[in-house]
Scaffold this motif. Structure first.
Motif: not given
Length: 188
Positions: A79, A93, A121-122
């Motif tokens: 992560e 993430l 998400a990004d």
């Protein structure tokens, strides 16, 4: 709702309950049969890229996106951990989903995190970054700016790029984050 004729590169759409980012699209009108749209999509959850074809006029749920400034803390192998600079809230993430962005950022760097429907998400990085060369073979006599030719160099983030022969360890270089190409020496 978003129709296939409203697609743009970078849009986020939901297909069969999964959120995708549109990387490329092409409208195709064959001589026989109905028009269709060929797309290349990246799944927001894990970064997997797929090719998908849709009928012209097909509709999708448009996904609400928001970019927030966050500080990259560290990546632990599975992560990537980031912290909101204002609220000190930390998020994680999947490292596989943000692997490309991690090549260009260092711990404590400010980045923009893309939130899709209020879920991280990004990681978005600038178009170019300035990084220091930590390892490269020494240049040889006669290697000049006009000489041409390249050699591999490792950046302080661990990424490897091709640089001109005259670049040495310790120099800062500007790198294009989209292509991974050397652009120039970084200005002081």
């Amino acid at each position: 709702m978003l129709s296939t004729n409203q697609l743009k590169n970078g849009n986020h759409i939901e297909v069969d309950g999964t959120v995708f980012k549109v990387l490329e699209f092409q409208h195709v009108k064959p001589g026989k049969g109905g028009a269709f749209v060929r797309t290349r999509l990246r799944r927001a959850r894990d970064g997997a890229v797929i090719d998908r074809t849709f009928r012209a006029g097909e509709k999708f749920r448009a996904v609400r996106t928001e970019a927030r400034k966050m500080q990259f803390l560290y990546a632990d192998g599975t992560e990537a951990h980031l912290m909101d600079s204002a609220s000190y809230e930390q998020i994680a993430l999947a490292q596989s989903a943000v692997e490309d962005a991690l090549r260009w950022i260092l711990p404590s760097d400010e980045v923009e995190v893309l939130f899709i429907d209020d879920e991280a998400a990004d990681v978005q990085v600038p178009g170019s970054v300035d990084l220091e060369i930590t390892h490269t073979e020494p240049g040889l006599r006669g290697d000049t700016a006009s000489g041409g030719g390249t050699k591999p160099a490792t950046l302080q983030t661990g990424a490897t790029i091709q640089v001109p022969l005259f670049i040495d360890v310790g120099e800062r270089v500007r790198v294009d984050t989209r292509s991974g190409e050397y652009l120039s020496r970084a200005s002081a």
